[in-house]
Design a protein around this motif. Structure first.
Motif, PDB file in Angstrom:
ATOM      1  N   MET A  45     -51.993 164.086 -13.425  1.00  0.00           N
ATOM      2  CA  MET A  45     -52.153 164.366 -14.916  1.00  0.00           C
ATOM      3  C   MET A  45     -53.421 164.203 -15.434  1.00  0.00           C
ATOM      4  SD  MET A  45     -48.795 162.364 -16.047  1.00  0.00           S
ATOM      5  CE  MET A  45     -48.359 163.266 -17.622  1.00  0.00           C
TER       6      MET A  45
ATOM      7  N   ARG B 233     -41.464 158.031 -25.167  1.00  0.00           N
ATOM      8  CA  ARG B 233     -42.112 156.558 -25.021  1.00  0.00           C
ATOM      9  C   ARG B 233     -40.804 155.829 -25.876  1.00  0.00           C
ATOM     10  NH1 ARG B 233     -46.428 154.239 -23.455  1.00  0.00           N
ATOM     11  NH2 ARG B 233     -48.052 155.695 -22.741  1.00  0.00           N
TER      12      ARG B 233
ATOM     13  N   ASP C 200     -42.016 163.103 -22.109  1.00  0.00           N
ATOM     14  CA  ASP C 200     -43.027 161.896 -22.575  1.00  0.00           C
ATOM     15  C   ASP C 200     -42.723 161.068 -23.295  1.00  0.00           C
ATOM     16  OD1 ASP C 200     -45.633 160.874 -21.572  1.00  0.00           O
ATOM     17  OD2 ASP C 200     -46.338 162.906 -21.126  1.00  0.00           O
TER      18      ASP C 200
ATOM     19  N   TYR D 169     -45.037 154.838 -32.873  1.00  0.00           N
ATOM     20  CA  TYR D 169     -45.436 155.505 -31.990  1.00  0.00           C
ATOM     21  C   TYR D 169     -46.907 155.906 -32.037  1.00  0.00           C
ATOM     22  CZ  TYR D 169     -44.743 159.852 -28.700  1.00  0.00           C
ATOM     23  OH  TYR D 169     -45.010 160.759 -27.846  1.00  0.00           O
ATOM     24  N   HIS D 170     -47.606 155.900 -30.814  1.00  0.00           N
ATOM     25  CA  HIS D 170     -48.988 156.228 -31.101  1.00  0.00           C
ATOM     26  C   HIS D 170     -49.614 157.277 -31.578  1.00  0.00           C
ATOM     27  CE1 HIS D 170     -49.900 158.318 -27.224  1.00  0.00           C
ATOM     28  NE2 HIS D 170     -48.962 157.719 -26.705  1.00  0.00           N
ATOM     29  N   TYR D 171     -48.817 158.517 -31.479  1.00  0.00           N
ATOM     30  CA  TYR D 171     -48.788 159.682 -32.078  1.00  0.00           C
ATOM     31  C   TYR D 171     -49.317 159.530 -33.594  1.00  0.00           C
ATOM     32  CZ  TYR D 171     -47.677 162.369 -27.775  1.00  0.00           C
ATOM     33  OH  TYR D 171     -47.317 162.747 -26.753  1.00  0.00           O
TER      34      TYR D 171
ATOM     35  N   TRP E 216     -48.342 168.728 -22.007  1.00  0.00           N
ATOM     36  CA  TRP E 216     -48.498 167.297 -22.043  1.00  0.00           C
ATOM     37  C   TRP E 216     -49.218 166.901 -23.269  1.00  0.00           C
ATOM     38  CZ3 TRP E 216     -52.741 164.466 -18.804  1.00  0.00           C
ATOM     39  CH2 TRP E 216     -52.846 163.165 -19.008  1.00  0.00           C
ATOM     40  N   TRP E 217     -48.612 165.879 -24.146  1.00  0.00           N
ATOM     41  CA  TRP E 217     -49.240 165.239 -25.254  1.00  0.00           C
ATOM     42  C   TRP E 217     -49.766 166.051 -26.459  1.00  0.00           C
ATOM     43  CZ3 TRP E 217     -52.874 160.890 -22.872  1.00  0.00           C
ATOM     44  CH2 TRP E 217     -52.967 159.869 -23.814  1.00  0.00           C
TER      45      TRP E 217
ATOM     46  N   HIS F 242     -40.742 163.684 -16.714  1.00  0.00           N
ATOM     47  CA  HIS F 242     -41.646 162.694 -17.001  1.00  0.00           C
ATOM     48  C   HIS F 242     -41.486 161.963 -18.488  1.00  0.00           C
ATOM     49  CE1 HIS F 242     -45.547 160.121 -17.479  1.00  0.00           C
ATOM     50  NE2 HIS F 242     -45.768 160.931 -18.536  1.00  0.00           N
TER      51      HIS F 242
ATOM     52  N   HIS G 257     -41.538 157.843 -20.387  1.00  0.00           N
ATOM     53  CA  HIS G 257     -42.070 156.416 -20.573  1.00  0.00           C
ATOM     54  C   HIS G 257     -40.823 155.365 -20.960  1.00  0.00           C
ATOM     55  CE1 HIS G 257     -46.288 156.938 -19.846  1.00  0.00           C
ATOM     56  NE2 HIS G 257     -46.002 158.196 -20.292  1.00  0.00           N
TER      57      HIS G 257
ATOM     58  N   ARG H 258     -46.138 155.051 -10.521  1.00  0.00           N
ATOM     59  CA  ARG H 258     -47.418 155.103 -11.178  1.00  0.00           C
ATOM     60  C   ARG H 258     -48.508 154.218 -10.604  1.00  0.00           C
ATOM     61  NH1 ARG H 258     -48.304 158.398 -16.144  1.00  0.00           N
ATOM     62  NH2 ARG H 258     -50.467 157.905 -16.777  1.00  0.00           N
TER      63      ARG H 258
ATOM     64  N   ARG I  71     -59.708 158.060 -21.604  1.00  0.00           N
ATOM     65  CA  ARG I  71     -59.088 156.780 -22.079  1.00  0.00           C
ATOM     66  C   ARG I  71     -60.097 156.219 -23.044  1.00  0.00           C
ATOM     67  NH1 ARG I  71     -53.708 157.366 -21.087  1.00  0.00           N
ATOM     68  NH2 ARG I  71     -53.250 157.920 -19.110  1.00  0.00           N
TER      69      ARG I  71
ATOM     70  N   SER J 203     -52.880 159.594 -13.700  1.00  0.00           N
ATOM     71  CA  SER J 203     -53.368 160.177 -14.901  1.00  0.00           C
ATOM     72  C   SER J 203     -54.945 160.136 -14.504  1.00  0.00           C
ATOM     73  CB  SER J 203     -53.004 159.889 -16.220  1.00  0.00           C
ATOM     74  OG  SER J 203     -53.459 158.659 -16.596  1.00  0.00           O
TER      75      SER J 203
HETATM   76  O1  FIX Z   1     -50.473 158.722 -18.959  1.00  0.00           O
HETATM   77  C1  FIX Z   1     -49.449 159.382 -19.627  1.00  0.00           C
HETATM   78  O2  FIX Z   1     -48.677 159.533 -18.944  1.00  0.00           O
HETATM   79  C2  FIX Z   1     -49.492 159.820 -21.057  1.00  0.00           C
HETATM   80  O3  FIX Z   1     -48.450 160.577 -21.186  1.00  0.00           O
HETATM   81  C3  FIX Z   1     -49.463 158.656 -21.879  1.00  0.00           C
HETATM   82  O4  FIX Z   1     -50.421 157.575 -21.450  1.00  0.00           O
HETATM   83  C4  FIX Z   1     -49.752 158.737 -23.345  1.00  0.00           C
HETATM   84  O5  FIX Z   1     -49.957 157.521 -24.156  1.00  0.00           O
HETATM   85  C5  FIX Z   1     -48.503 159.382 -23.820  1.00  0.00           C
HETATM   86  O6  FIX Z   1     -47.695 158.855 -24.327  1.00  0.00           O
HETATM   87  C6  FIX Z   1     -48.630 160.908 -24.169  1.00  0.00           C
HETATM   88  O7  FIX Z   1     -47.544 161.383 -24.651  1.00  0.00           O
END
Ligand code: FIX
Ligand code: ZN
Length: 458
Positions: free
Chosen positions: A264, A363, A361, A54-56, A331-332, A32, A34, A176, A269, A229
Motif C-alpha cells: 500500500m 476500522r 478499510d 473515526y480518525h477521518y 484507499w483512504w 482489507h 482493520h 501486517r 505517516r 504500507s
Molecule cells: O495503513 C493502512 O492500512 C491504512 O488503511 C490505515 O493506516 C489508515 O489509518 C486507515 O484507516 C485508512 O483508511
C-alpha cells in the motif's frame, strides 16, 4: 447515464434494473479491513461512539474548532464523540463522505437519524450483543467475509493469537509487517527478545531469523497474504533496510508459501503528529519500484493499491504489463465518490475485470454498512454504462454473465489471484532478479539507482 451508447430507453432501464439487482445482491469478500472477530474482544470496534471518533472525522472536526489537540486526546471516548457530533453534525451539515457514512450506517441499521438524538442512539447500541451485531452488520453490508489486518507487533493482538482460540471463518488473517520494514532497529530488538537469532546488521543469520519469524506467524494466523504500507519515497531495489528485507526475506518467504505480498503505497505517516491516527498524509509514489518488483520477481504475486490520485493511471498501465500484479481498492483519501467513480472507470477501461475495485478499510464494524452501500451506488451506474455500451454493439450481456462479472469484481478476482499457481512463471528458467540482472544495458536506471551495497546475487 448512458454517455456512449444509444439504446432504446426501455432496454436501458431494464438493463439498469438488472445490473442494480445483481450488484445489490452479490456477496462481497472485503479484502482489507482493520476489523477483528469477536474473539479479539476490545480490538473489535463497533457502535456509535467508535463511529464518531473515526480518525477521518477527527481530522475534519479539528478544522472547525480551536480546541487544543492534546485536550481532545485526554477526553474520554464519549466526550470526544459528543464534541465531534456537535461540530460535524449539529453546527454544520454533515456533507463529507465520512460524515454521510455515519448517517447511511445508522439509517441502514433502522435507526432514526432525523431526531439528531445521540443519547438515544447510544441506548440502542448498548442493547446489542457483539455477536448479533457482527451478523447484522455483515448482512446489512452484504459482506460474506473480510480480511483483518494482523500484526504480531501489536501487544494487544499478539496474545490472542498465542492463546490459539477458536477461529471465525468470516474473518481471514493478513500478516501486517510495517514495523519490520519501516522501523527495523526496534523490530530487530523485539524479534531477538522473542527468541529469533537476529541482530541489527542484515547478515545471513539475521535474514534467516526474519524468515523464521515470518514462517511462524504465517502459520500461526493462517495468513492469506503479507502486507505493508510504505511512504512515497519507497524505492526498490535499493540499499535501504526495507528494500533489502523485502528482497532477501519477504519475497523468498512469499514464494515458498505461495502467498501474495500486498503493498500500500504513498502514505506519509504523522504529517501532523498532534492529530495521532488522523495525522497521516499522502504523497505521490515512484511506481518504478512496483515495476521492478513485478519484472524482477515473476514468481511472486503483488497486490498493490496507491494512495495518491496521481498514481492511479500509471498503476493501471503497469497492471496491463504484469500478470503478477493485482491492483485493488480506492484507499483512504481516494475512498470518496468523486475519486472512486473515476478510478473504477479507468480500471475497467484499461483492465476489463482483472482487478478488485474496492476494499472497505473499515476500522469500526458498522462502517462496513456505509462503505459498501456507497460503493455499490457508484459501481452500478458505471457498470450499466459499460454493459449498455456492449449492448449497443449487438452483444447481449446475459444475466448469468453479469452476475459472474460482478462476483469477480467483488472478491472473486482476488481469490483467483491468490490461488496457488495462479500466475504462471513468465520464464521458469530465470530465477528472481534475473530480469534486473539481464537488463542492465536497456535499463540504465539500475546502474544509476542501485547503491554499491545492492547485491542482486544474494
Ligand atoms: O495503513 C493502512 O492500512 C491504512 O488503511 C490505515 O493506516 C489508515 O489509518 C486507515 O484507516 C485508512 O483508511
Ligand atoms: Zn488499512
Amino acid at each position: 447515464m448512458n454517455r456512449f451508447a444509444k439504446l432504446p430507453e426501455a432496454r436501458l432501464r431494464s438493463l439498469a434494473r438488472q445490473v442494480e439487482r445483481i450488484v445489490a445482491t452479490t456477496p462481497i469478500f472485503d479484502i482489507h479491513t482493520h476489523l477483528y472477530s469477536p474473539a479479539f474482544r476490545k480490538l473489535l470496534l463497533w457502535g456509535i461512539d467508535d463511529l464518531l471518533v473515526y480518525h477521518y472525522l477527527v481530522a475534519e472536526a479539528f478544522r472547525l474548532q480551536d480546541l487544543p489537540c492534546e485536550q481532545f486526546w485526554q477526553m474520554p471516548k464519549t466526550a470526544q464523540a459528543d464534541w465531534i457530533w456537535r461540530q460535524l453534525f449539529l453546527e454544520h451539515s454533515p456533507l463529507s463522505e465520512a460524515c454521510r457514512g455515519v448517517l447511511t450506517t445508522l439509517n441502514r441499521l433502522g435507526l432514526d437519524v432525523r431526531r439528531r438524538d445521540l443519547p438515544a442512539l447510544r441506548r440502542w447500541f448498548a442493547g446489542q450483543t457483539i455477536e448479533a451485531h457482527v451478523d447484522r452488520c455483515l448482512a446489512a453490508a452484504g459482506v460474506k467475509r473480510v480480511c483483518m489486518t494482523n500484526s504480531p507487533f501489536d501487544d494487544l493482538e499478539r496474545p490472542v493469537w498465542e492463546a490459539d482460540g477458536p477461529r471465525d471463518d468470516r474473518f481471514e488473517a493478513a500478516l501486517r509487517i510495517d514495523p519490520l520494514l519501516v522501523a527495523w532497529p526496534e523490530a530487530a530488538r523485539r524479534l531477538a527478545r522473542w527468541g529469533y537469532r537476529v541482530s541489527r546488521a542484515l547478515s545471513a543469520r539475521t535474514v534467516e531469523g526474519v524468515r523464521r519469524f515470518l514462517a511462524d506467524w504465517t502459520r500461526r494466523i493462517d495468513a492469506r497474504y503479507l502486507m505493508v504500507s510504505l511512504p512515497p519515497e519507497f524505492a526498490f531495489p535499493g540499499p535501504s533496510v526495507c528494500a533489502q528485507l523485502i528482497e532477501k526475506a519477504v519475497l523468498p518467504h512469499c514464494r515458498e508459501q505461495c502467498l501474495p505480498f500486498a503493498l500500500m503505497l504513498g502514505v506519509k505517516r504523522a504529517v501532523n503528529p498532534r492529530l495521532v491516527l488522523a495525522g497521516d498524509g499522502v504523497g505521490r509514489s515512484d511506481l518504478q519500484a512496483v515495476q521492478n518488483l513485478c519484472a524482477g520477481f515473476p514468481q511472486n504475486r503483488f497486490l498493490v493499491t496507491v494512495l495518491s490520485l496521481e498514481n492511479q493511471h500509471e498503476l493501471c498501465v503497469l497492471a496491463r504489463k504484469f500478470r503478477n500484479l493485482h491492483i485493488f481498492g480506492c484507499w483512504w483519501f481516494t475512498n470518496v465518490p468523486y475519486a472512486i467513480e473515476e478510478i473504477t472507470r479507468l480500471r475497467l477501461e484499461l483492465l476489463g475485470l482483472s482487478f478488485t475495485p474496492q476494499h472497505s478499510d473499515a476500522r469500526v464494524l458498522d462502517q462496513l454498512v456505509y462503505k459498501w452501500t456507497h460503493f455499490r451506488q457508484i459501481l452500478t451506474p458505471v457498470l450499466v454504462e459499460k454493459y449498455a455500451g456492449l449492448a449497443a454493439t449487438g452483444w447481449r450481456p446475459e444475466a448469468a454473465e453479469i452476475r459472474r462479472d460482478v462476483q469477480h469484481l467483488l472478491g472473486g478476482a482476488f481469490e483467483q489471484f491468490c490461488e496457488k499457481g495462479s500466475v504462471p512463471n513468465i520464464d521458469t528458467s530465470e530465477g528472481p532478479m534475473a530480469w534486473l540482472k539481464n537488463s542492465g544495458g536497456r535499463n540504465a536506471w539500475l546502474q544509476r539507482r542501485a547503491a554499491p551495497s545492492f547485491h542482486p546475487d544474494y
